[in-house]
Design a protein around this motif. Structure first.
Motif, PDB file in Angstrom:
ATOM      1  N   CYS A 223     113.979   4.489 126.841  1.00 58.75           N
ATOM      2  CA  CYS A 223     112.891   3.670 127.381  1.00 58.75           C
ATOM      3  C   CYS A 223     113.272   2.192 127.332  1.00 58.75           C
ATOM      4  O   CYS A 223     114.205   1.813 126.624  1.00 58.75           O
ATOM      5  N   ASP A 224     112.534   1.381 128.062  1.00 55.04           N
ATOM      6  CA  ASP A 224     112.849  -0.058 128.093  1.00 55.04           C
ATOM      7  C   ASP A 224     111.851  -0.896 127.294  1.00 55.04           C
ATOM      8  O   ASP A 224     111.788  -2.107 127.452  1.00 55.04           O
ATOM      9  N   GLU A 228     104.481   0.977 130.539  1.00 54.89           N
ATOM     10  CA  GLU A 228     104.545   1.837 131.720  1.00 54.89           C
ATOM     11  C   GLU A 228     105.727   2.795 131.644  1.00 54.89           C
ATOM     12  O   GLU A 228     105.597   3.995 131.928  1.00 54.89           O
ATOM     13  N   ASN A 229     106.901   2.275 131.282  1.00 51.83           N
ATOM     14  CA  ASN A 229     108.091   3.109 131.213  1.00 51.83           C
ATOM     15  C   ASN A 229     107.979   4.149 130.105  1.00 51.83           C
ATOM     16  O   ASN A 229     108.418   5.295 130.266  1.00 51.83           O
ATOM     17  N   GLN A 233     108.324   8.131 130.629  1.00 56.51           N
ATOM     18  CA  GLN A 233     109.329   8.918 129.921  1.00 56.51           C
ATOM     19  C   GLN A 233     108.693   9.983 129.039  1.00 56.51           C
ATOM     20  O   GLN A 233     109.242  11.079 128.875  1.00 56.51           O
TER      21      GLN A 233
END
Length: 344
Positions: A223-224, A228-229, A233
């Motif tokens: 993940c970043d 949202e990401n 994920q």
């Protein structure tokens, strides 16, 4: 009316003597006549003269200022670390200039340049999420500018570091899930270039291997750090043919998004999916369910970071041995990972 500070020029003009004579008198130099020195000291006291400490420090190439660069001060871990760093620095007579990168490599390089222009004596840095080129940090090393990295670092940079035992911490978190009945355990990791994240993934895999469970890559998602990401994920992880019944998440901030996504799918925590994460943010004890998390000794880490930097700042040469301080962690067990084990 503007209250301008009294200068040695004002004292010299009032006594009709040279600026250099006033300067030497204030420093107590013996070549100045005692009566002249007494007159200068008396007038300086009457006018409440305060020496320009910044100018004095600059003349000696000392500003007594440390530059601190962190990814984001909205992260509880970094704001708490900054409090500890600033407290330790102030006790040592240093002030702190703080910049945040907002997880940007370009902003990180800009922050370093701006702090150099501000005459900081040394740096304390935790690398951004996007940093995968370390030339800007290596340049500081080549210039013999004192530098300590903490939390997020690069193994290739030869500087002192303050970190936790990420491998052991992730091993502990994963084994806890196993001991609570989880058999398909996923890992929501950070960006693949982060040493910290990779060490935790390695610890997770080691715990699975010890207990004879699958150590394949299918349960590891990167993940970043954005909400949202992380949600995306998490949903991808739970869409696997055999979705996990336990998840280790690399940070509490991401774990909150993971728990939200699981609840949106109608899954119960910890009955359907147990969760353990890292950082033990204060709000973890207020979530429903409360979140099990790895606690790091933030106060001690901040103090140790400043100690290592001061060690270099006060060294008489640039050959100070670099030191990596590895701190231990503690698993704080709460409701998110305490499953009801089946009766034997």
């Amino acid at each position: 009316m503007k209250n301008t500070p009294v200068t040695i020029k004002d004292i010299a003009r009032s006594l009709n003597i040279s600026i250099s004579t006033v300067s030497r008198a204030l420093r107590g130099m013996q070549e100045i006549h005692p009566e002249t020195r007494k007159a200068v000291m008396r007038l300086a006291e009457e006018l409440d003269y305060q020496p320009n400490q910044l100018a004095k420090n600059l003349a000696k190439s000392r500003t007594k200022t440390i530059g601190v660069i962190v990814p984001n001060l909205s992260y509880h871990y970094f704001s708490a670390m900054l409090n500890s760093i600033e407290e330790a620095a102030l006790q040592a007579g240093y002030s702190v200039l703080v910049c945040q990168t907002n997880e940007s490599y370009l902003r990180e390089t800009t922050n370093i340049q701006n702090l150099l222009r501000s005459q900081v004596e040394g740096f304390i840095i935790s690398l951004s999420r996007d940093t995968d080129n370390y030339e800007h940090v290596e340049r500081l090393v080549r210039k013999n500018i004192p530098l300590v990295l903490f939390d997020r670092y690069a193994e290739s940079i030869d500087v002192s570091k303050v970190i936790v035992d990420n491998h052991a911490a992730a091993f502990k978190a994963t084994e806890h899930l196993i001991e609570n009945g989880c058999r398909r355990i996923g890992f929501l990791a950070g960006p693949i270039q982060l040493v910290l994240s990779n060490q935790r993934v390695a610890g997770y895999r080691a715990a699975l291997a010890k207990h004879g469970l699958s150590v394949g890559d299918q349960y590891v998602f990167h993940c970043d750090y954005t909400q949202e990401n992380t949600i995306m994920q998490t949903l991808a992880l739970m869409s696997l043919p055999q979705p996990p019944d336990g998840i280790v998440v690399i940070s509490d901030r991401m774990a909150y998004s993971t728990m939200y996504a699981l609840k949106q799918k109608g899954l119960r925590i910890p009955e359907d999916v147990a969760i353990v994460s890292f950082n033990n943010e204060p709000v973890s004890a207020l979530f429903s369910p409360t979140l099990s998390s790895i606690s790091q000794p933030i106060q001690e880490m901040g103090t140790e970071t400043v100690r290592l930097l001061l060690r270099e700042l006060n060294a008489t040469d640039s050959t100070v041995t670099k030191e990596t301080k590895v701190m231990e962690t503690q698993l704080i067990v709460r409701a998110s990972s305490m499953r009801q084990l089946p009766a034997q």
